[in-house]
Design a protein around this motif. Structure first.
Motif, short mmCIF file in Angstrom:
data_model
loop_
_atom_site.label_atom_id
_atom_site.label_comp_id
_atom_site.label_asym_id
_atom_site.label_seq_id
_atom_site.Cartn_x
_atom_site.Cartn_y
_atom_site.Cartn_z
N GLY A 188 -2.58 -9.02 5.69
CA GLY A 188 -3.62 -8.83 4.56
C GLY A 188 -4.59 -9.66 4.53
O GLY A 188 -5.86 -9.25 4.36
N LEU A 211 -5.73 6.15 2.88
CA LEU A 211 -4.71 5.24 2.74
C LEU A 211 -3.37 5.96 2.06
O LEU A 211 -2.26 5.87 2.24
CB LEU A 211 -4.87 3.95 1.72
N ARG A 267 4.53 -2.19 9.07
CA ARG A 267 5.71 -2.02 8.20
C ARG A 267 6.49 -0.74 8.78
O ARG A 267 7.78 -0.87 8.80
CB ARG A 267 5.18 -1.84 6.96
N SER A 319 6.24 -7.88 11.23
CA SER A 319 5.41 -7.67 10.05
C SER A 319 6.19 -8.49 8.93
O SER A 319 5.23 -9.06 8.07
CB SER A 319 5.15 -6.22 9.56
N ALA A 322 -11.07 -3.34 4.19
CA ALA A 322 -9.71 -3.31 3.70
C ALA A 322 -8.95 -2.32 3.79
O ALA A 322 -7.68 -2.25 4.27
CB ALA A 322 -10.25 -3.59 2.06
N SER A 323 -9.72 -1.19 3.93
CA SER A 323 -8.86 0.15 4.02
C SER A 323 -8.16 0.08 5.44
O SER A 323 -6.90 0.43 5.77
CB SER A 323 -9.63 1.43 4.01
N ASP A 366 -1.53 -2.75 8.43
CA ASP A 366 -0.43 -3.23 7.71
C ASP A 366 0.84 -2.25 7.48
O ASP A 366 2.03 -2.37 7.88
CB ASP A 366 -0.59 -3.97 6.24
N GLU A 367 0.21 -0.84 7.01
CA GLU A 367 1.30 0.10 6.80
C GLU A 367 2.04 0.50 8.13
O GLU A 367 3.24 0.75 8.17
CB GLU A 367 0.68 1.41 6.40
N ILE A 370 -5.34 -2.40 5.33
CA ILE A 370 -4.15 -1.74 4.90
C ILE A 370 -3.35 -0.69 5.82
O ILE A 370 -2.29 -0.65 5.90
CB ILE A 370 -4.29 -1.16 3.49
N ALA A 407 0.09 6.16 3.58
CA ALA A 407 1.38 5.59 2.79
C ALA A 407 2.41 6.66 2.75
O ALA A 407 3.72 6.24 2.77
CB ALA A 407 0.97 5.11 1.49
N ILE A 457 -8.63 -9.16 5.93
CA ILE A 457 -9.75 -8.77 5.25
C ILE A 457 -10.44 -10.18 4.73
O ILE A 457 -11.77 -9.98 4.83
CB ILE A 457 -9.15 -8.39 3.62
N CYS A 483 -11.70 6.31 1.47
CA CYS A 483 -10.62 5.21 1.61
C CYS A 483 -9.49 5.57 1.08
O CYS A 483 -8.24 5.53 1.68
CB CYS A 483 -11.25 3.88 1.59
#
Lengths: 205, 236
Positions: A107, B22, A92, A99, A81-82, A88-89, A85, B26, A110, B18
């Protein structure tokens, strides 16, 4: 021992064709339908997926001897998941338009069974480098299918490749029409079915 | 340490690593993302007045330049008076497509209810105060392939040339038909509707309501445009 015979290389090459995750294991079909209308989105999705499978396998394999058995799935999912993400970041920030088109599907990596499957069945029992190559191979094998399907769908469905028109205007003037059906999800099913057939008959020979 | 506490300690450590990773990503990418969102919004404002063609992508700098040259944003108060610049909470924001110092169209921000969340976009009206110049969406949570089609050019193109008044000139708003306009809507009302999306009846219904609300809010401004040429206040 030749390079092509080494287990590390085989970990990479087998999922490309002989043990392709989409063709042989029928995994990851959902996203293969959704993001293959255009080559652009398919390639970005393939890269994101390869990044996630490769590095999740590497990370989990590196930790395989210290992960407590009873929480291994939770740990695997946290890592996956990390990474998703993170991908995805980055999309973006640097490929905003793509995106936006991929919307939820980045997403949803996952939940793509290929990632979790490789982590469970391969990375937990093999050394990091080989697991990394296995993840790379599986991501690339999935990507290969995605790009092939997207190539056919964009060419026949919109007469374009990478958003540029490739079917000459003269064709349209003489009555050539784009196949609207190729833009719809069922077309991806049919193409994947035909590709599985092709792959099976090639592999037999 | 017992098995259980090892497991708990391990998961906590993983979650911490993690989480930190993140958070770092971000925060580090925040500025770029915000700029992308701002440019995307400018692009949609330009799209609503037909200055940006979604089939011909433009560079970020080009969009910013075009936006600076032809769009100005002001506010309008309850009586339809245009207030230069960004003013208080009482006034409604409005943007103008400026051509030769005269407004060629005015652009209303749309914030409508959708099926799964808000639908945000822009509705542009020509300077006659009656004709829709265009419609665009920059943010929504509708189902991809069904309600999500509202972000696609084929749907948005249908808005161009539609009317927000009926044949007598009275306010009528613009809405989304259930199915094809030619089948679903009486002949004298067809100018007030666009083709609906099959499988997205509710999205259409909510958006119809949302557009009507927005148009009603800005009706004092529209009336001014219908009455004759409107000049923009200085500054802003």
């Amino acid at each position: 021992m030749k390079l092509t015979q080494s287990p590390t290389f085989r970990a990479f090459s087998e999922p490309l064709a002989k043990n392709n995750p989409v063709f042989i294991q029928s995994l990851g079909i959902c996203s293969a339908l959704a993001v293959t209308v255009q080559l652009n989105t398919a390639i970005v999705m393939a890269l994101a997926m390869t990044f996630v499978t490769a590095f999740s396998s590497l990370t989990i394999s590196a930790m395989r001897n210290v992960i407590p058995r009873n929480v291994r799935m939770i740990v695997e999912l946290s890592v996956i998941a990390s990474l998703v993400i993170l991908a995805d970041e980055v999309l973006r920030a640097f490929f905003y338009d793509i995106s936006k088109q991929l919307s939820v599907f980045v997403g949803l990596i996952i939940t793509n069974c290929i990632v979790m499957g490789r982590a469970e069945t391969y990375a937990l029992g093999n050394p990091p480098l080989r697991s990394f190559m296995d993840g790379l191979g599986n991501g690339a094998g999935y990507g290969l299918v995605l790009v092939t399907v997207a190539f056919i769908r964009e060419l026949l469905g919109a007469g374009k490749l990478f958003g540029f028109s490739v079917v000459p205007q003269a064709f349209y003037d003489h009555g050539y029409l784009n196949m609207g059906f190729m833009q719809l999800a069922p077309a991806a099913f049919i193409i994947i079915g035909l590709l599985v057939w092709l792959q099976k008959s090639l592999m037999k020979g | 340490m017992s098995d259980q506490s090892t497991s708990i300690a391990f998961t906590v450590a993983i979650a911490l690593v993690c989480g930190l990773l993140l958070t770092g990503a971000a925060t580090g990418l925040k500025e770029r993302k915000l700029r992308n969102v701002a440019v995307d919004r400018q692009k949609n404002i330009l799209k609503s007045v037909g200055l940006f063609d979604p089939d011909r992508p433009a560079a970020v700098a080009q969009i910013e330049q075009l936006y600076q040259d032809s769009i100005r944003c002001d506010a309008v108060d309850g009586t339809g008076r245009i207030v230069a610049g960004d003013s208080g909470a009482e006034a409604l924001p409005v943007c103008f497509y400026v051509k030769g110092n005269q407004p060629a169209a005015y652009i209303l921000p749309v914030d409508s209810r959708g099926l799964w969340g808000r639908i945000r976009g822009y509705l542009a009206i020509e300077k006659d105060g009656k004709t829709v110049a265009g419609f665009s969406v920059y943010n929504h949570n509708e189902t991809p392939g069904l309600g999500g089609e509202i972000e696609k050019p084929w749907f948005q193109k249908n808005f161009v040339g539609k009317r927000i008044v009926d044949e007598t000139g009275a306010f009528a708003a613009v809405g989304i038909a259930k199915g094809k306009v030619t089948d679903a809507i009486a002949a004298d009302r067809q100018a007030n509707y666009v083709d609906g999306i099959s499988g997205a009846t509710l999205t259409g219904k909510f958006l119809t309501g949302g557009l009507k609300e927005v148009l009603l809010d800005y009706e004092p401004l529209s009336e001014q445009f219908r009455a004759g040429p409107v000049s923009l206040p200085a500054g802003g």
